[in-house]
Design a protein around this motif. Structure first.
Motif, PDB file in Angstrom:
ATOM      1  N   PRO A  89       0.905  -1.310   0.180  1.00 16.93           N
ATOM      2  CA  PRO A  89       0.004  -0.107  -0.069  1.00 16.93           C
ATOM      3  C   PRO A  89       0.820   1.406   0.017  1.00 16.93           C
ATOM      4  CG  PRO A  89       0.160  -0.956   2.209  1.00 16.93           C
ATOM      5  CD  PRO A  89       0.912  -2.030   1.286  1.00 16.93           C
ATOM      6  N   ILE A  90       0.146   2.300  -0.341  1.00 17.42           N
ATOM      7  CA  ILE A  90       0.650   3.734  -0.318  1.00 17.42           C
ATOM      8  C   ILE A  90       0.431   4.152   0.930  1.00 17.42           C
ATOM      9  CG2 ILE A  90       0.765   6.199  -0.915  1.00 17.42           C
ATOM     10  CD1 ILE A  90       0.070   5.116  -3.872  1.00 17.42           C
ATOM     11  N   GLY A  91       1.163   4.699   1.819  1.00 18.01           N
ATOM     12  CA  GLY A  91       0.668   5.232   3.200  1.00 18.01           C
ATOM     13  C   GLY A  91       0.618   6.769   3.089  1.00 18.01           C
ATOM     14  N   ILE A  92      -0.241   7.168   4.071  1.00 20.85           N
ATOM     15  CA  ILE A  92      -0.424   8.989   3.634  1.00 20.85           C
ATOM     16  C   ILE A  92      -0.748   9.269   5.148  1.00 20.85           C
ATOM     17  CG2 ILE A  92      -1.816  10.653   2.893  1.00 20.85           C
ATOM     18  CD1 ILE A  92      -2.817   8.587   0.657  1.00 20.85           C
ATOM     19  N   PHE A  93       0.066  10.345   5.624  1.00 17.54           N
ATOM     20  CA  PHE A  93      -0.492  10.868   7.041  1.00 17.54           C
ATOM     21  C   PHE A  93      -0.604  12.398   6.854  1.00 17.54           C
ATOM     22  CE2 PHE A  93       4.327  11.112   7.806  1.00 17.54           C
ATOM     23  CZ  PHE A  93       4.163  12.352   8.560  1.00 17.54           C
ATOM     24  N   ASP A  94      -1.204  12.813   7.769  1.00 14.35           N
ATOM     25  CA  ASP A  94      -1.608  14.185   8.013  1.00 14.35           C
ATOM     26  C   ASP A  94      -1.750  14.507   9.519  1.00 14.35           C
ATOM     27  OD1 ASP A  94      -2.019  16.959   7.679  1.00 14.35           O
ATOM     28  OD2 ASP A  94      -3.952  16.759   7.463  1.00 14.35           O
ATOM     29  N   SER A  95      -1.886  15.677   9.968  1.00 13.20           N
ATOM     30  CA  SER A  95      -2.261  16.233  11.485  1.00 13.20           C
ATOM     31  C   SER A  95      -3.813  16.148  11.315  1.00 13.20           C
ATOM     32  CB  SER A  95      -1.655  17.542  11.750  1.00 13.20           C
ATOM     33  OG  SER A  95      -2.061  18.521  10.801  1.00 13.20           O
ATOM     34  N   GLY A  96      -4.411  15.118  11.027  1.00  8.89           N
ATOM     35  CA  GLY A  96      -6.149  15.300  10.994  1.00  8.89           C
ATOM     36  C   GLY A  96      -6.403  14.881   9.732  1.00  8.89           C
ATOM     37  N   ILE A  97      -7.573  15.340   9.566  1.00  5.96           N
ATOM     38  CA  ILE A  97      -8.497  14.951   8.416  1.00  5.96           C
ATOM     39  C   ILE A  97      -8.119  15.749   6.935  1.00  5.96           C
ATOM     40  CG2 ILE A  97     -10.517  14.484   9.917  1.00  5.96           C
ATOM     41  CD1 ILE A  97     -11.833  16.916   8.962  1.00  5.96           C
ATOM     42  N   LEU A 157      -6.230   9.550  -9.214  1.00 10.16           N
ATOM     43  CA  LEU A 157      -5.246   9.491 -10.580  1.00 10.16           C
ATOM     44  C   LEU A 157      -4.911   7.899 -10.411  1.00 10.16           C
ATOM     45  CD1 LEU A 157      -3.614  10.821 -12.560  1.00 10.16           C
ATOM     46  CD2 LEU A 157      -1.682  11.092 -10.752  1.00 10.16           C
ATOM     47  N   LEU A 158      -4.788   7.260  -9.204  1.00  7.41           N
ATOM     48  CA  LEU A 158      -4.309   5.827  -9.087  1.00  7.41           C
ATOM     49  C   LEU A 158      -5.518   5.090  -8.371  1.00  7.41           C
ATOM     50  CD1 LEU A 158      -0.757   6.742  -7.869  1.00  7.41           C
ATOM     51  CD2 LEU A 158      -1.409   5.942 -10.144  1.00  7.41           C
ATOM     52  N   PRO A 159      -6.519   4.522  -9.094  1.00  9.62           N
ATOM     53  CA  PRO A 159      -7.709   4.228  -8.287  1.00  9.62           C
ATOM     54  C   PRO A 159      -7.437   2.571  -8.004  1.00  9.62           C
ATOM     55  CG  PRO A 159      -8.170   4.190 -10.740  1.00  9.62           C
ATOM     56  CD  PRO A 159      -6.846   5.142 -10.361  1.00  9.62           C
ATOM     57  N   ASN A 160      -6.191   2.197  -8.611  1.00  7.09           N
ATOM     58  CA  ASN A 160      -6.022   0.695  -8.040  1.00  7.09           C
ATOM     59  C   ASN A 160      -5.109   0.477  -6.939  1.00  7.09           C
ATOM     60  OD1 ASN A 160      -7.875  -0.288 -10.344  1.00  7.09           O
ATOM     61  ND2 ASN A 160      -6.306  -0.221 -11.977  1.00  7.09           N
ATOM     62  N   GLU A 161      -4.597   1.677  -6.537  1.00  5.41           N
ATOM     63  CA  GLU A 161      -3.542   1.467  -5.458  1.00  5.41           C
ATOM     64  C   GLU A 161      -4.253   1.167  -4.139  1.00  5.41           C
ATOM     65  OE1 GLU A 161      -0.382   1.276  -5.651  1.00  5.41           O
ATOM     66  OE2 GLU A 161      -0.528   1.293  -7.791  1.00  5.41           O
ATOM     67  N   GLU A 162      -3.842   0.490  -3.306  1.00 10.60           N
ATOM     68  CA  GLU A 162      -4.072   0.272  -1.966  1.00 10.60           C
ATOM     69  C   GLU A 162      -3.634   1.451  -1.175  1.00 10.60           C
ATOM     70  OE1 GLU A 162      -5.555  -2.454  -0.320  1.00 10.60           O
ATOM     71  OE2 GLU A 162      -5.670  -3.687  -2.382  1.00 10.60           O
ATOM     72  N   THR A 163      -4.411   2.158  -0.396  1.00  8.87           N
ATOM     73  CA  THR A 163      -4.005   3.290   0.507  1.00  8.87           C
ATOM     74  C   THR A 163      -4.136   3.266   1.865  1.00  8.87           C
ATOM     75  OG1 THR A 163      -5.981   4.443  -0.011  1.00  8.87           O
ATOM     76  CG2 THR A 163      -3.934   4.975  -1.206  1.00  8.87           C
ATOM     77  N   ILE A 164      -3.407   3.450   2.757  1.00 13.02           N
ATOM     78  CA  ILE A 164      -3.612   3.659   4.131  1.00 13.02           C
ATOM     79  C   ILE A 164      -3.476   4.868   4.611  1.00 13.02           C
ATOM     80  CG2 ILE A 164      -2.873   2.914   6.633  1.00 13.02           C
ATOM     81  CD1 ILE A 164      -1.754   0.233   5.253  1.00 13.02           C
ATOM     82  N   TYR A 165      -4.409   5.664   5.396  1.00  7.75           N
ATOM     83  CA  TYR A 165      -4.348   6.947   6.009  1.00  7.75           C
ATOM     84  C   TYR A 165      -4.503   6.966   7.194  1.00  7.75           C
ATOM     85  CZ  TYR A 165      -5.640  11.794   5.993  1.00  7.75           C
ATOM     86  OH  TYR A 165      -5.558  13.220   6.351  1.00  7.75           O
ATOM     87  N   LEU A 166      -3.548   7.856   7.714  1.00  8.33           N
ATOM     88  CA  LEU A 166      -3.477   8.053   9.322  1.00  8.33           C
ATOM     89  C   LEU A 166      -3.941   9.703   9.512  1.00  8.33           C
ATOM     90  CD1 LEU A 166      -2.235   5.893  11.083  1.00  8.33           C
ATOM     91  CD2 LEU A 166      -0.109   7.057  11.148  1.00  8.33           C
ATOM     92  N   ALA A 167      -4.827   9.817  10.413  1.00  9.34           N
ATOM     93  CA  ALA A 167      -5.338  11.097  10.721  1.00  9.34           C
ATOM     94  C   ALA A 167      -4.986  11.275  12.189  1.00  9.34           C
ATOM     95  CB  ALA A 167      -6.892  11.271  10.483  1.00  9.34           C
TER      96      ALA A 167
END
Length: 258
Positions: free
Chosen positions: A6-14, A26-36
C-alpha cells in the motif's frame, strides 16, 4: 513493475484527505492507508522538535503496515520534518509544499497571497523557497483557528466565514491575483473562498501535483499495484465522525490510538 504494497499517507488530522482524494482519483487501483493524527492537530502551532517526533511516530505506524512509500500530506510536517524522515528511513517520501512556483510565474500583478499555518510560514524550507521569487510580493497570512474548526466539523459555520473573511480581505486589498493554500486542510474551504474572492483571483493548492509525483515515483522506481481491486483504510486516533462525514460510507474508518 508490480508492487502490491500500500501507499501510506499521514496528516495532522483529516485535512490530508484532500491529498488522498487526488491520489485515489489518479491511481484508483492502488491500496492506500491513511493516518489522521487528529489527537495532535494542528501541527502548525507546535515546535519543530514536536513536529519531527509526531512525524516519526506516524511513519513507523505506516511502515508496520508495510507501505511502499509514504506521502506526508501535511505542509507543516513536510517543511519541518521530511529531511529527517528521508535521512532515517529507507522508504521513499513525498512531501507537500505550498505551490508558490506556479503562482509566482503566472501572476500578472506580481503579488500573490499565501494562507498557511505558522509552522509552515516560519520554517527554514519555506523561507528558502520564497527567496527564489524575489520579484514577486508574497503576502503571508497565518490561518489561525481554521484547522481546529475543520477538525470540529464547523467548515460552514459563521465563525469560519468571519475568520476567512478577516484573512482574505487584506490580501485582496494588496492586489493579489493568486491565492496559494499552504495547508492540506484548506482545500475544503475553497467553496467559501470562491464566494469571497473576485473572479480574477486564482486559487492554487498542491493536491494534483502530489498525485502526479506519486504516480511518477511508482512508475520509475517502486511499481504499481497489479491487482484489479483496491482498498482504502483510514485510521483516526480520535472519534471519527467528521472524517466519516467527509469520506462517506464507502471506506473503512478505524478508531485506534497511535
Amino acid at each position: 513493475m508490480k508492487n502490491d504494497k500500500p501507499i501510506g499517507i499521514f496528516d495532522s488530522g483529516i485535512g490530508g484527505t484532500s491529498i488522498w482524494k487526488e491520489i485515489h482519483q489518479l491511481l484508483p487501483n492502488e491500496e492506500t492507508i491513511y493516518l489522521a493524527d487528529s489527537k495532535n492537530a494542528p501541527y502548525g502551532q507546535k515546535s519543530k522538535k514536536d513536529i519531527v517526533a509526531l512525524s516519526i511516530k506516524n511513519t513507523e505506524f505506516l511502515l508496520k503496515m508495510d507501505c511502499k512509500l509514504i506521502v506526508v500530506a501535511c505542509n507543516t510536517a513536510t517543511t519541518n520534518a521530511i529531511e529527517e524522515l528521508r535521512t532515517n528511513y529507507p522508504v521513499p517520501f513525498i512531501g507537500i509544499e505550498p505551490a508558490i512556483k506556479p503562482a509566482a510565474l503566472y501572476s500578472k500583478t506580481q503579488t500573490i497571497g499565501i494562507l498557511a499555518t505558522k509552522g509552515t510560514l516560519s520554517s527554514a524550507l519555506f523561507t528558502t523557497a520564497i527567496q527564489k521569487y524575489s520579484n514577486t510580493r508574497i503576502i503571508e497570512q497565518v490561518g489561525h483557528g481554521l484547522v481546529q474548526l475543520i477538525e470540529a466539523g464547523a467548515i460552514n459555520s459563521a465563525e469560519m466565514h468571519d475568520l476567512l473573511l478577516s484573512y482574505i480581505q487584506p490580501m485582496i486589498a494588496e492586489n493579489i491575483d493568486y491565492l496559494v493554500l499552504g495547508c492540506s486542510h484548506y482545500p475544503y474551504l475553497i467553496p467559501q473562498l470562491r464566494k469571497m474572492l473576485p473572479d480574477h483571483i486564482q486559487i492554487i493548492d498542491s493536491g494534483e501535483a502530489v498525485a502526479k509525483q506519486t504516480k511518477n515515483l511508482l512508475a520509475d522506481n517502486i511499481g504499481f499495484n497489479g491487482t484489479k481491486s483496491s482498498n482504502a483504510i483510514f485510521y483516526s486516533n480520535t472519534e471519527a465522525t467528521v472524517l466519516r462525514g467527509i469520506l462517506g460510507d464507502k471506506y473503512q474508518v478505524i478508531e485506534q490510538d497511535f
